[in-house]
Design an enzyme around this catalytic site. Sequence first.
Site, PDB file in Angstrom:
ATOM      1  N   GLY A  34       1.452   3.739  -0.393  1.00  0.00           N
ATOM      2  CA  GLY A  34       2.211   2.602  -0.918  1.00  0.00           C
ATOM      3  C   GLY A  34       3.421   2.341  -0.045  1.00  0.00           C
ATOM      4  CE  LYS A 102       0.704   8.233  -7.463  1.00  0.00           C
ATOM      5  NZ  LYS A 102       1.222   7.182  -6.562  1.00  0.00           N
ATOM      6  N   GLY A 103      -1.646   3.917  -8.901  1.00  0.00           N
ATOM      7  CA  GLY A 103      -2.919   3.325  -8.496  1.00  0.00           C
ATOM      8  C   GLY A 103      -2.834   1.856  -8.158  1.00  0.00           C
ATOM      9  N   GLY A 104      -1.609   1.300  -8.214  1.00  0.00           N
ATOM     10  CA  GLY A 104      -1.453  -0.099  -7.822  1.00  0.00           C
ATOM     11  C   GLY A 104      -1.961  -0.344  -6.405  1.00  0.00           C
ATOM     12  N   GLY A 105      -1.832   0.670  -5.574  1.00  0.00           N
ATOM     13  CA  GLY A 105      -2.304   0.563  -4.192  1.00  0.00           C
ATOM     14  C   GLY A 105      -3.731   1.051  -4.014  1.00  0.00           C
ATOM     15  CD  GLU A 111      -1.640   7.332  -4.800  1.00  0.00           C
ATOM     16  OE1 GLU A 111      -1.013   6.679  -3.971  1.00  0.00           O
ATOM     17  OE2 GLU A 111      -1.837   6.940  -5.957  1.00  0.00           O
ATOM     18  CE  LYS A 129       7.465   0.090  -8.178  1.00  0.00           C
ATOM     19  NZ  LYS A 129       7.276   0.963  -7.065  1.00  0.00           N
TER      20      LYS A 129
HETATM   21  C1  5RP Z   1      -0.842   3.685  -4.735  1.00  0.00           C
HETATM   22  C2  5RP Z   1       0.234   4.014  -5.684  1.00  0.00           C
HETATM   23  C3  5RP Z   1       1.624   3.689  -5.264  1.00  0.00           C
HETATM   24  O1  5RP Z   1       2.368   4.853  -5.261  1.00  0.00           O
HETATM   25  C4  5RP Z   1       2.213   2.700  -6.240  1.00  0.00           C
HETATM   26  O2  5RP Z   1       1.363   1.569  -6.293  1.00  0.00           O
HETATM   27  C5  5RP Z   1       3.624   2.289  -5.833  1.00  0.00           C
HETATM   28  O3  5RP Z   1       3.570   1.502  -4.691  1.00  0.00           O
HETATM   29  P1  5RP Z   1       4.874   0.939  -3.997  1.00  0.00           P
HETATM   30  O4  5RP Z   1       5.634   2.098  -3.487  1.00  0.00           O
HETATM   31  O5  5RP Z   1       4.331   0.053  -2.887  1.00  0.00           O
HETATM   32  O6  5RP Z   1       5.646   0.146  -5.025  1.00  0.00           O
HETATM   33  O7  5RP Z   1       0.029   4.536  -6.740  1.00  0.00           O
HETATM   34  O8  5RP Z   1      -2.101   3.943  -5.277  1.00  0.00           O
END
Ligand code: 5RP
Length: 262
Positions: A34, A102-105, A111, A129
Amino acid sequence: MSGELSPIDKAKFLAAKRAVDFVEDGMRVGLGTGSTAAWMVRLLGERVREEGLKIAGVPTSTRTAELARDMGIRVISLDEAKWLDLTIDGADEVDGDLNLVKGGGGALLQEKIVATASDRMVVIADAAKEVEALGAFPLPVEVIPFGWQTTQALVEEMLISMDVLGRDTTLRMNGGAPYVTDEGNHILDLHLNRIGNARELALVMNQIPGVVENGLFIDICDTLVIGHGSGRVETRDINDGTVEDMRLDFVEDDNLFRDLSD
Ligand code: 5RP
């Protein structure tokens, strides 16, 4: 260059900067995925190059592996490392007990495996967050492509008996095609709005055939580092109950701010 960074990006950078101080010579370090984790990888690479810090990094995605190598960090697999001293990763949401979404990315599976195989997980995030209750951010659930629509129906049926405020689920897309994770799976995003009992939901979800893993990280994070655009950085440790408040200077570094593509 710093003037071009938004307050949120500054906050992410500062959280990452504080967290790389936890890394010591000889450590095996899990490298999250991320935009916040990418700052951490860049800053860790800087310590490797400038201080001669000797570490081995276990990346949680192909993206992170590529960045870590570019930054001069020695990359090894989790099987080579077997167990890690520390993992540093970002999060989409974190509550007062340091439970996470988690998992937005799209990297939640690697992870979670990597964080669980670590003595300590440090989460780095900007203040936006932090939430009272998890669930406003859609909960990512990694599912096997085979019969994914059946899995989706089973997930929706299961949600009826769960303490959540919304029950819509969507297949994550990448352009016109379903998003494919590093493990070749798809992701369902669950629009729950508020999760009443994250622990129960995480356990029940993983009983559904076709679900590989969910993005709820319960009792995995040890330390939370929250950055603020103002330069304030707060570090909370759930194990010893300590809270540290400090200010960090935002120092421009041409090497670090080059190729900001994550
Ligand atoms: C990826 C994740 C990231 O840690 C989460 O999406 C946060 O991303 P960012 O630091 O870009 O805000 O879980 O799977």
